[in-house]
Each structure stands twice: as structure tokens, then as C-alpha cells.
Write a protein that holds these residues in place. Structure first.
Motif, mmCIF file in Angstrom:
data_model
loop_
_atom_site.group_PDB
_atom_site.id
_atom_site.type_symbol
_atom_site.label_atom_id
_atom_site.label_comp_id
_atom_site.label_asym_id
_atom_site.label_seq_id
_atom_site.Cartn_x
_atom_site.Cartn_y
_atom_site.Cartn_z
ATOM 1 N N TRP A 1 -3.306 7.696 -0.712
ATOM 2 C CA TRP A 1 -2.108 8.496 -0.468
ATOM 3 C C TRP A 1 -2.231 9.877 -1.080
ATOM 4 O O TRP A 1 -1.520 10.789 -0.729
ATOM 5 N N THR A 2 -3.169 10.067 -1.996
ATOM 6 C CA THR A 2 -3.369 11.376 -2.612
ATOM 7 C C THR A 2 -4.250 12.294 -1.777
ATOM 8 O O THR A 2 -4.298 13.489 -2.020
ATOM 9 N N THR A 3 -4.952 11.744 -0.809
ATOM 10 C CA THR A 3 -5.833 12.535 0.033
ATOM 11 C C THR A 3 -5.017 13.323 1.048
ATOM 12 O O THR A 3 -4.230 12.739 1.790
ATOM 13 N N PRO A 4 -5.185 14.627 1.089
ATOM 14 C CA PRO A 4 -4.404 15.420 2.040
ATOM 15 C C PRO A 4 -4.904 15.300 3.481
ATOM 16 O O PRO A 4 -4.275 15.799 4.392
ATOM 17 N N ALA B 1 2.843 12.592 11.244
ATOM 18 C CA ALA B 1 4.067 12.547 12.051
ATOM 19 C C ALA B 1 4.858 11.276 11.743
ATOM 20 O O ALA B 1 6.094 11.310 11.633
ATOM 21 N N PHE B 2 4.163 10.156 11.575
ATOM 22 C CA PHE B 2 4.816 8.897 11.244
ATOM 23 C C PHE B 2 5.518 9.009 9.888
ATOM 24 O O PHE B 2 6.668 8.596 9.733
ATOM 25 N N CYS B 3 4.831 9.577 8.900
ATOM 26 C CA CYS B 3 5.425 9.740 7.564
ATOM 27 C C CYS B 3 6.657 10.634 7.616
ATOM 28 O O CYS B 3 7.672 10.339 6.977
ATOM 29 N N ASN B 4 6.600 11.718 8.369
ATOM 30 C CA ASN B 4 7.764 12.601 8.502
ATOM 31 C C ASN B 4 8.954 11.860 9.096
ATOM 32 O O ASN B 4 10.092 12.046 8.667
ATOM 33 N N GLU B 5 8.686 10.998 10.057
ATOM 34 C CA GLU B 5 9.748 10.184 10.665
ATOM 35 C C GLU B 5 10.337 9.209 9.633
ATOM 36 O O GLU B 5 11.554 9.030 9.555
ATOM 37 N N VAL B 6 9.484 8.601 8.830
ATOM 38 C CA VAL B 6 9.943 7.661 7.803
ATOM 39 C C VAL B 6 10.773 8.392 6.750
ATOM 40 O O VAL B 6 11.822 7.898 6.330
ATOM 41 N N TRP B 7 10.328 9.592 6.324
ATOM 42 C CA TRP B 7 11.114 10.354 5.347
ATOM 43 C C TRP B 7 12.506 10.646 5.893
ATOM 44 O O TRP B 7 13.499 10.542 5.178
ATOM 45 N N GLN B 8 12.588 11.020 7.164
ATOM 46 C CA GLN B 8 13.884 11.323 7.768
ATOM 47 C C GLN B 8 14.775 10.076 7.793
ATOM 48 O O GLN B 8 15.961 10.141 7.467
ATOM 49 N N LYS B 9 14.206 8.937 8.156
ATOM 50 C CA LYS B 9 14.979 7.690 8.180
ATOM 51 C C LYS B 9 15.442 7.298 6.774
ATOM 52 O O LYS B 9 16.538 6.768 6.608
ATOM 53 N N VAL C 1 0.848 -1.183 0.000
ATOM 54 C CA VAL C 1 0.000 0.000 0.000
ATOM 55 C C VAL C 1 0.887 1.238 0.000
ATOM 56 O O VAL C 1 1.800 1.348 0.816
ATOM 57 N N ILE C 2 0.621 2.168 -0.910
ATOM 58 C CA ILE C 2 1.348 3.434 -0.909
ATOM 59 C C ILE C 2 0.710 4.341 0.139
ATOM 60 O O ILE C 2 -0.496 4.584 0.117
ATOM 61 N N ILE C 3 1.548 4.827 1.057
ATOM 62 C CA ILE C 3 1.061 5.672 2.144
ATOM 63 C C ILE C 3 1.283 7.146 1.838
ATOM 64 O O ILE C 3 0.451 7.987 2.156
ATOM 65 N N ALA C 4 2.421 7.468 1.231
ATOM 66 C CA ALA C 4 2.733 8.867 0.943
ATOM 67 C C ALA C 4 3.685 8.948 -0.239
ATOM 68 O O ALA C 4 4.362 7.974 -0.577
ATOM 69 N N ARG C 5 3.750 10.141 -0.837
ATOM 70 C CA ARG C 5 4.619 10.384 -1.992
ATOM 71 C C ARG C 5 5.213 11.772 -1.877
ATOM 72 O O ARG C 5 4.551 12.704 -1.442
ATOM 73 N N LYS C 6 6.476 11.888 -2.266
ATOM 74 C CA LYS C 6 7.137 13.190 -2.402
ATOM 75 C C LYS C 6 7.781 13.212 -3.774
ATOM 76 O O LYS C 6 8.268 12.197 -4.251
ATOM 77 N N SER C 7 7.789 14.376 -4.387
ATOM 78 C CA SER C 7 8.470 14.496 -5.674
ATOM 79 C C SER C 7 9.317 15.751 -5.659
ATOM 80 O O SER C 7 9.045 16.691 -4.927
#
Length: 101
Positions: free
Chosen positions: A70-73, A81-89, A4-10
Motif C-alpha cells: 500500500w506504500t508503493t505509489p 480509480a477503485f480506491c477513489n470510489e471506496v474513499w467516496q463511499k 490486506v491494506i490497500i491504501a492509506r490517507k492521513s
């Protein structure tokens, strides 16, 4: 069930053209980040971090809800907060994911 895609950054920089990274959750609740590079209409796979962490049990319900995308804001503050932690890791695991370059 598939990942499952949870979030996306481009992002875009001169070296990579356009790039995107996706936080994905496997059916077993493990979370990893994968990348993709876009050049015109072609897409090539980017690096993967391998398993970074495990999805907290309560957030699993939010991600598996039929209305989740994942497209829903409208993610919960806890999931954001969890996604921000994952991006940092992901950035720590591989500098390719440092989209601030």
C-alpha cells in the motif's frame, strides 16, 4: 490469510490531532475502511464503515501479488480509480472519513 491494506490517507485537524484511514480487503474479497487517531505516541481506533464493496476479481490479483504494498505509489489506474470510489463511499457512510474538513 489476514486483511490486506490497500491504501492509506492521513490528515490533521484541530479536533482530531492526526488521523488516518485505511482501505482494507478481507480474505473473502470484501472491502471496508477503518480509521485511527494518533495523539503523540498513542493511537486509538477510529470508526469502521463495515463492508462497502467487493474487490473486483482482476484487481484482487494485483493486491495479492508479492510485490504489492500500500506504500508503493505505482498502483494501476484501475486500482487507483477503485480506491477513489471506496474513499467516496466511506465519506458517505461516515462523515469522520471526510478528511477535507
Amino acid at each position: 490469510m489476514e486483511n490486506v491494506i490497500i491504501a492509506r490517507k492521513s490528515w490533521k485537524n484541530a479536533a482530531m490531532k492526526n488521523a488516518a484511514a485505511f482501505i482494507k480487503m478481507m480474505p473473502n474479497g470484501k472491502v471496508y475502511v477503518t480509521g485511527k487517531v494518533f495523539e503523540g505516541f498513542r493511537a486509538s481506533p477510529g470508526p469502521e464503515t463495515g463492508v462497502i464493496t467487493e474487490m473486483p476479481h482482476l484487481l484482487t490479483y494485483e493486491v495479492k501479488a508479492p510485490s504489492f504494498s500500500w506504500t508503493t505509489p505505482r498502483k494501476s489506474p484501475e486500482l487507483e480509480a477503485f480506491c477513489n470510489e471506496v474513499w467516496q463511499k466511506a465519506k458517505e457512510a461516515n462523515s469522520w472519513f471526510d478528511y477535507t474538513l
